[in-house]
Enzyme design. Structure first.
Site, short mmCIF file in Angstrom:
data_model
loop_
_atom_site.label_atom_id
_atom_site.label_comp_id
_atom_site.label_asym_id
_atom_site.label_seq_id
_atom_site.Cartn_x
_atom_site.Cartn_y
_atom_site.Cartn_z
CB SER A 47 45.46 17.99 44.04
OG SER A 47 44.99 18.55 45.23
CG PHE A 103 43.02 24.22 53.44
CD1 PHE A 103 42.45 23.26 54.60
CD2 PHE A 103 44.47 24.51 53.66
CE1 PHE A 103 43.42 22.63 55.66
CE2 PHE A 103 45.21 23.99 54.43
CZ PHE A 103 44.83 23.01 55.40
CB ALA A 126 36.23 19.60 44.46
CE1 TYR A 127 37.53 14.70 49.54
CE2 TYR A 127 35.42 14.87 49.45
CZ TYR A 127 36.24 15.12 50.08
OH TYR A 127 36.34 15.21 51.50
CG ASP A 151 42.93 14.35 43.18
OD1 ASP A 151 42.52 15.56 43.86
OD2 ASP A 151 42.35 13.42 43.75
#
Length: 388
Positions: free
Chosen positions: A19, A96, A137-138, A169
């Site tokens: 992302s 992050f 949070a993928y 993303d």
């Protein structure tokens, strides 16, 4: 010489995986000087896909055209070096989890106090604050949370499964880019930067035209295309079902096999079967395509991913660009989609090795001399300058 729209901007890219790096890649294509900061272990995507000359396919796609400085934030002096670079940056990108950068003294409040003109983009799954802000949070997690997976299974009448692209993303990245450009425009008027808090869940919902109706408690029928098989390959026809049947029946004389007195569900199924049988009589998608155009229907061959570069439009627009693979050959990367009437855009070079531009960037941005850079290297803040 024609300029690029973002020339003169300095971007510090602390992000990893997709992302955040995608935002940086687009800004580099548009002319910004994008410096990626990597830890000693490197971005995990350096191992994803085919690796050539120490550079993976995935890493290359998202980081081509950037410069690279290898900094160990866990070493004394590492956070100070990143903060000094942020002092010289127009934009900082990070993805992050909330609170991670604060542990190093690199939170928004810390950096903006030093550089009030800084625009900082933070991409997270669920935002900087709130009950789920610290969740991992993928992309697949956001695909599930946003409702798109359940809808896909319902409309296609198949078991629910994840998407085959990381749309959460890339969607967040493009919305993040818009937010950054808006903040830069506002900085022109106020002289101050902004913290852009971009939640992947927000981005998914903002750009999902189906979920807009669901959140309003209003139903909408499936509007996507239908896929049919020819004798050699599949074709997609994009049309509202009633119009599709009217055109195939009216223009090409395909007979209606629906039995008298059939209900709507049966009628739809029978007519779809009739269209499928008609399409199957063509040797390939190109042949049926001519008949579909004659019936004023939008269509496309269902291309395999490895065949997409054979698209005449992809070839004409140079969408698959060739860059140096750092080993005497070339790699193909997908160009950014921006085409301007009087400006350049597009990938500007290969992907960097970790720490490849340590000395170059620290000299240009921070005016450090060789002795200072050597001390940082001796202290383990920087890598070994091997460029690998």
């Amino acid at each position: 010489m024609t300029m690029r729209p973002l020339e003169g901007l300095r971007v510090l890219d602390l992000s990893r995986v997709l992302s955040g790096p995608y935002v940086g890649r687009m800004m580099s294509d548009l002319g910004a000087d994008v410096v990626k900061v990597e830890p000693p272990e490197g971005d995990v995507t350096r191992n994803w896909g085919e690796v050539r000359a120490g550079l993976s396919g995935f890493y290359t796609q998202q980081n081509a055209g950037k410069r690279n400085v290898g900094i160990d934030l866990k070493r004394t002096g590492g956070p100070d070096l990143v903060a000094a670079l942020a002092d010289e940056a127009d934009v900082l990108i990070e993805n992050f989890r909330p609170g991670v950068l604060a542990r190093f003294g690199l939170a928004w409040d810390d950096l903006s106090a030093r550089n009030p003109r800084l625009v900082m983009l933070s991409i997270t799954g669920f935002g900087q604050h709130g009950p789920e802000s610290t969740r991992q949070a993928y992309a697949p997690v956001l695909h599930a949370e946003s409702g798109i997976l359940a809808r896909q299974g319902r409309f296609n009448e198949v078991p629910t499964a994840d998407l085959v692209l990381s749309v959460a993303d890339t969607n967040a990245a493009l919305h993040g880019l818009v937010g950054v450009l808006a903040a830069l425009r506002m900085r022109e008027q106020t002289g101050r930067g902004q913290h852009v808090d971009l939640a992947m869940l927000d981005a998914m919902l903002a750009t999902d035209d189906y979920v807009h109706h669901a959140m309003d408690d209003s139903a909408i029928e499936r509007l996507g295309g239908q896929v049919f098989e020819t004798a050699d390959g599949a074709v997609l026809i994009s049309s509202e079902p009633k119009y599709l049947w009217a055109q195939i029946h009216g223009v090409h004389g395909v007979e209606d096999p629906t039995p008298a007195g059939a209900d709507l569900t049966t009628k739809i199924a029978c007519r779809r079967d009739a269209i499928a049988a008609w399409v199957a009589g063509f040797p390939d998608p190109a042949a049926v395509g001519e008949a579909l155009v004659a019936a004023n229907l939008a269509w496309a061959p269902v291309r395999q991913p490895e065949d997409v570069r054979e698209s005449p439009t992809v070839a004409h627009r140079g969408t698959a660009a060739e860059i140096d693979d750092r080993d005497g050959g070339v790699r193909r990367v997908v160009q950014s989609p921006y085409r301007f009437s009087d400006a350049e855009s597009g990938v500007r070079g290969g992907a960097p090795h970790r720490g490849e531009h340590d000395a170059e960037v620290l000299t240009e941005w921070l005016r450090m001399d060789a002795a200072e850079i050597g001390r940082l290297r001796d202290g383990g803040v920087l890598g070994d300058a091997s460029g690998t």
